[in-house]
Design a protein around this motif. Structure first.
Motif, mmCIF file in Angstrom:
data_model
loop_
_atom_site.group_PDB
_atom_site.id
_atom_site.type_symbol
_atom_site.label_atom_id
_atom_site.label_comp_id
_atom_site.label_asym_id
_atom_site.label_seq_id
_atom_site.Cartn_x
_atom_site.Cartn_y
_atom_site.Cartn_z
ATOM 1 N N VAL A 154 0.652 -1.140 -0.007
ATOM 2 C CA VAL A 154 -0.034 -0.140 0.072
ATOM 3 C C VAL A 154 0.796 1.190 0.138
ATOM 4 O O VAL A 154 2.110 1.080 0.338
ATOM 5 N N ASN A 155 0.465 2.398 -0.225
ATOM 6 C CA ASN A 155 0.947 3.612 -0.303
ATOM 7 C C ASN A 155 1.114 4.173 1.165
ATOM 8 O O ASN A 155 0.262 3.975 2.102
ATOM 9 N N ASN A 181 8.716 7.013 0.772
ATOM 10 C CA ASN A 181 7.456 6.925 0.313
ATOM 11 C C ASN A 181 7.143 6.868 -0.984
ATOM 12 O O ASN A 181 6.046 6.540 -1.340
ATOM 13 N N ALA A 182 8.003 6.983 -2.010
ATOM 14 C CA ALA A 182 7.974 6.841 -3.309
ATOM 15 C C ALA A 182 7.992 5.411 -3.691
ATOM 16 O O ALA A 182 7.166 4.875 -4.602
ATOM 17 N N LYS A 183 8.869 4.611 -3.043
ATOM 18 C CA LYS A 183 8.749 3.089 -3.356
ATOM 19 C C LYS A 183 8.133 2.383 -2.347
ATOM 20 O O LYS A 183 7.998 1.196 -2.645
ATOM 21 N N ASN A 184 7.379 2.926 -1.281
ATOM 22 C CA ASN A 184 6.608 2.374 -0.224
ATOM 23 C C ASN A 184 7.506 1.158 0.436
ATOM 24 O O ASN A 184 7.206 0.137 0.492
ATOM 25 N N GLN A 186 -1.752 1.767 9.846
ATOM 26 C CA GLN A 186 -2.185 2.841 8.965
ATOM 27 C C GLN A 186 -2.616 4.212 9.585
ATOM 28 O O GLN A 186 -2.716 5.280 8.934
ATOM 29 N N PHE A 226 2.722 6.561 2.480
ATOM 30 C CA PHE A 226 2.867 8.267 2.489
ATOM 31 C C PHE A 226 2.405 8.726 3.515
ATOM 32 O O PHE A 226 2.854 9.473 4.616
ATOM 33 N N SER A 227 1.010 8.578 4.065
ATOM 34 C CA SER A 227 0.161 9.124 5.032
ATOM 35 C C SER A 227 0.033 7.832 6.448
ATOM 36 O O SER A 227 -0.773 8.076 7.225
ATOM 37 N N THR A 228 0.783 6.667 5.897
ATOM 38 C CA THR A 228 0.780 5.762 6.931
ATOM 39 C C THR A 228 1.201 6.243 8.519
ATOM 40 O O THR A 228 2.443 6.934 8.730
ATOM 41 N N ASN A 281 4.268 9.240 10.325
ATOM 42 C CA ASN A 281 4.101 9.850 9.028
ATOM 43 C C ASN A 281 4.465 11.659 9.395
ATOM 44 O O ASN A 281 4.369 12.455 8.571
#
Length: 117
Positions: A26-27, A73-76, A99, A29-31, A53
Motif C-alpha cells: 500500500v501507499n 514514500n515513493a517506493k513504499n 495505517q 505516504f500517510s501511514t 508520518n
C-alpha cells in the motif's frame, strides 16, 4: 489487505552491518506508523525502531546510535540499517505497519538476522 515483505537478513560477524528492507503493498505516504520489531529465541517480541508520518523516529535503547530506520514514500519501503552488530542482535526481525492511530497492526513474515563469528 496490507502485505509486508521483508528482505536482507542473513549471517554477519560481530561488528558488521546489514540492511533490512520491507516492501509494502500500500501507499505508505500517510501511514501513521511503520516500525521494525524483533524476537529472539525464548524471548518476547520487542520494538526496535519506529517512524511516523510526521517524520519522527524513536529507537530502543539497545540499538540507539547503531540502527537507523528510514522510509521511502515513493517506493513504499521501510529500511533498517544496522551497524556495529552484536551477537545479542540475533533475532527474527519483523516489519510492522499501522495505517492510522488506533488501527490494525500488520506484520511481515520476518527475516532472520544472525550475528556470530
Amino acid at each position: 489487505q496490507v502485505q509486508l515483505v521483508e528482505s536482507g537478513g542473513g549471517l554477519v560477524q560481530p561488528g558488521g552491518s546489514l540492511r533490512l528492507s520491507c516492501a509494502a503493498s500500500v501507499n505508505i505516504f500517510s501511514t501513521f506508523k511503520t516500525a521494525w520489531y524483533r524476537q529472539a529465541p525464548g524471548k518476547q517480541r520487542e520494538w526496535v525502531a519506529i517512524t511516523t508520518n510526521l517524520g519522527s523516529t524513536e529507537y530502543a535503547d539497545s540499538v540507539k546510535g547503531r540502527f537507523t530506520i528510514s522510509r521511502d514514500n515513493a517506493k513504499n519501503t521501510v529500511d533498517l540499517q544496522m551497524n556495529s552488530l552484536k551477537p545479542e542482535d540475533t533475532a527474527v526481525y519483523y516489519c510492522n505497519l499501522r495505517q492510522s492511530f488506533g488501527g490494525v497492526d500488520y506484520w511481515g513474515q520476518g527475516t532472520q538476522v544472525t550475528v556470530s563469528s
